[in-house]
Design an enzyme around this catalytic site. Structure first.
Site, PDB file in Angstrom:
ATOM      1  N   LYS A  25      69.034  36.249  51.840  1.00  0.00           N
ATOM      2  CA  LYS A  25      69.666  34.972  52.183  1.00  0.00           C
ATOM      3  C   LYS A  25      69.075  33.808  52.042  1.00  0.00           C
ATOM      4  CE  LYS A  25      71.848  34.832  56.228  1.00  0.00           C
ATOM      5  NZ  LYS A  25      72.086  33.774  56.926  1.00  0.00           N
ATOM      6  N   GLN A  53      63.852  25.613  58.030  1.00  0.00           N
ATOM      7  CA  GLN A  53      65.100  24.750  57.598  1.00  0.00           C
ATOM      8  C   GLN A  53      64.585  23.300  57.558  1.00  0.00           C
ATOM      9  OE1 GLN A  53      68.340  26.029  59.925  1.00  0.00           O
ATOM     10  NE2 GLN A  53      68.564  27.888  58.929  1.00  0.00           N
ATOM     11  N   ASP A  67      64.663  36.043  63.351  1.00  0.00           N
ATOM     12  CA  ASP A  67      65.996  36.509  63.176  1.00  0.00           C
ATOM     13  C   ASP A  67      66.070  38.017  63.779  1.00  0.00           C
ATOM     14  OD1 ASP A  67      66.946  34.168  62.376  1.00  0.00           O
ATOM     15  OD2 ASP A  67      66.364  34.600  60.355  1.00  0.00           O
ATOM     16  N   ARG A  70      74.371  38.805  63.487  1.00  0.00           N
ATOM     17  CA  ARG A  70      73.376  39.525  63.965  1.00  0.00           C
ATOM     18  C   ARG A  70      73.478  40.351  65.205  1.00  0.00           C
ATOM     19  NH1 ARG A  70      70.055  38.659  59.514  1.00  0.00           N
ATOM     20  NH2 ARG A  70      69.798  36.402  58.887  1.00  0.00           N
ATOM     21  N   ARG A  99      71.432  33.868  71.298  1.00  0.00           N
ATOM     22  CA  ARG A  99      71.115  35.132  71.030  1.00  0.00           C
ATOM     23  C   ARG A  99      70.340  35.765  72.517  1.00  0.00           C
ATOM     24  NH1 ARG A  99      69.765  34.949  64.364  1.00  0.00           N
ATOM     25  NH2 ARG A  99      71.899  34.904  63.943  1.00  0.00           N
ATOM     26  N   SER A 113      60.250  25.614  62.350  1.00  0.00           N
ATOM     27  CA  SER A 113      61.509  25.696  61.558  1.00  0.00           C
ATOM     28  C   SER A 113      61.426  25.566  60.010  1.00  0.00           C
ATOM     29  CB  SER A 113      62.629  24.700  62.245  1.00  0.00           C
ATOM     30  OG  SER A 113      63.553  24.639  61.497  1.00  0.00           O
TER      31      SER A 113
END
Ligand code: S3P
Length: 423
Positions: A21, A164, A310, A383, A341, A162
């Site tokens: 992804k 991103q 992740d 996830r 999470r 990060s």
């Protein structure tokens, strides 16, 4: 939709999980910025990646799937004044924000209920330092509005690891005046840098530092997206925890910034090997073989956290099957993902009977635990749905995953593959 998972005795087979992804988002976005056409093979049918493709189309790019499954991107004329819907995908929202700010496109970026809860100022802040005019309507959250401004390069020291944020700044930097440098203390995934190099951008890298030169042009190339190691890890965990099990994963990404969970499982005693590695467009990929093993608990090195962020929910599941205590700390970022999470996995594993403790920045699991199937929530998080489903393979009776269709965000055929391999 809810899905029921039964206890399994073994899991066996050969699998090619969907394309990575993270790499797919970048291949599309950088393809849209390139001279000439970019041909991408192995784009996953994941909803998240579909969002990036459709936002790029909205911005005027040609992004189409060919009959042979390859995706072609050709940059045309940028269209300004558009509304972009990033759906559930923070990678789409944050990287497209970098693109739109850099290109000086007036636009609004929004997302679904879960994405609207995720922090955006971490990306907005460095882009504002570059001169971007960005209005966040909900405090730190989407929707946000970008107003056309010319950007200048900056040197930005990342306050948190990060990929991103790093990628958004670098993508904006491609269209800014001068050089843009990002400095990271803990290395995050480097797919943007790898692809920029392969596309012949003016980029230099040194340990922890990457610089792009504004105005450097990108060459459209042929990109093969390897299978997603993050998706493979759900089944790798199933194979190492169940007896009489073996799965062969074909051509899966093994970029060292993404394989922290493999290292952790190996340190826990897992029998995992990697062979036939080759590197295309800077991305190593190989075949991974995972076999039944006896696991023991470990303290996960916090320095590894960015390389397995992740995978922490599925590592928590693996820890329920390991002898002794497994602890992770330094993973507070996990609270800012598609769900909190830490809370979600601790709650689900506790419901199934595991001895799990929630920590502020991680969790601790005392294994081995005998799990008992019951209904658990996906927390609207792909996830958490997949990690809880794998826990269901180890639990007596039936485990029901509520709202399990959320797996479509990254791995739409997850349950088909689970049924085939565990049959
Ligand atoms: C991603 C980076 C990570 C990761 C996410 C994908 C990317 O997020 O958790 O699933 O493609 O850059 P952060 O950059 O917030 O750590």
């Amino acid at each position: 939709m809810d899905t029921s998972v039964q206890k399994a005795t073994k899991i066996r087979g050969t699998l090619r999980v969907p394309g990575d992804k993270s790499i797919a988002h970048r291949a599309l976005i950088l393809g849209a910025l390139a001279r000439g056409k970019q041909v991408i093979e192995g784009i996953p049918r994941a909803e998240d990646v579909g969002r990036t493709a459709s936002c790029l189309r909205t911005l005027g790019c040609f992004v189409e799937e060919m009959p042979d499954g390859q995706v072609l991107t050709i940059s045309k004329r940028w269209i300004t004044g558009q509304n972009l819907d990033a759906g559930n995908s923070a990678t789409a929202a944050r990287l497209l924000l970098g693109l739109a700010a850099g290109k000086g496109l007036d636009c609004i970026i929004d997302g679904d209920e879960s994405l609207r809860k995720r922090p955006m100022s971490r990306v907005v802040e460095p882009l504002r330092q570059m001169g971007a005019d960005i209005h966040l309507t909900g405090g730190d959250h989407l929707p946000l509005q970008i107003t056309r401004k010319k950007l200048s390069g900056i040197t930005y020291r990342m306050p948190m690891p990060s990929a991103q944020v790093k990628s958004a700044v670098l993508i904006a930097g491609l269209s800014a005046d001068g050089d843009t440098t990002v400095i990271e203390e803990q290395p995050s995934r480097d797919h943007t840098e790898n692809l920029l190099e392969a596309m012949e951008a003016t980029i230099s890298r040194d340990e922890g530092t990457v610089t792009v030169t504004g105005g450097s042009s990108l060459k459209g190339i042929y990109v093969t997206v390897p299978a997603d190691i993050s998706s493979a890890l759900f089944f790798i965990t199933a194979a190492v925890c169940l007896s009489d099990s073996e799965i062969y994963f074909i051509h899966t990404g093994v970029n060292p910034t993404r394989t922290g969970a493999i290292k952790v499982l190996q340190e826990m005693g897992a029998d995992i090997s990697i062979e036939n590695v080759d590197t295309e467009a800077g991305e190593p990929a190989g075949d991974i073989i995972a076999r039944s093993s006896s696991l023991h608990g470990i303290d996960i090195d916090p320095a590894l956290v960015p390389t397995l962020i992740d995978e922490l929910p599925i590592l928590a599941v693996a820890a329920t099957q390991a002898e002794g205590v497994t602890t992770v700390r330094g993973a507070g970022e996990l609270r800012h993902k598609e769900s909190d999470r830490i809370r979600a996995i601790v709650q689900n594993l506790s419901l199934l009977g595991a001895k799990v403790t929630e920590l502020e920045d991680g969790f601790s699991v005392m294994g081995p635990c005998s799990l008992k199937g019951r209904a658990v929530s996906s927390f609207g998080d792909h996830r958490i749905a997949m990690a809880s489903s794998i826990a269901g393979l180890f639990a007596e009776g039936t485990t029901r995953i509520e709202n399990s269709d959320v797996v479509g965000v990254s791995y739409p055929d997850f349950y088909r593959d689970l049924i085939t391999l565990a049959a």
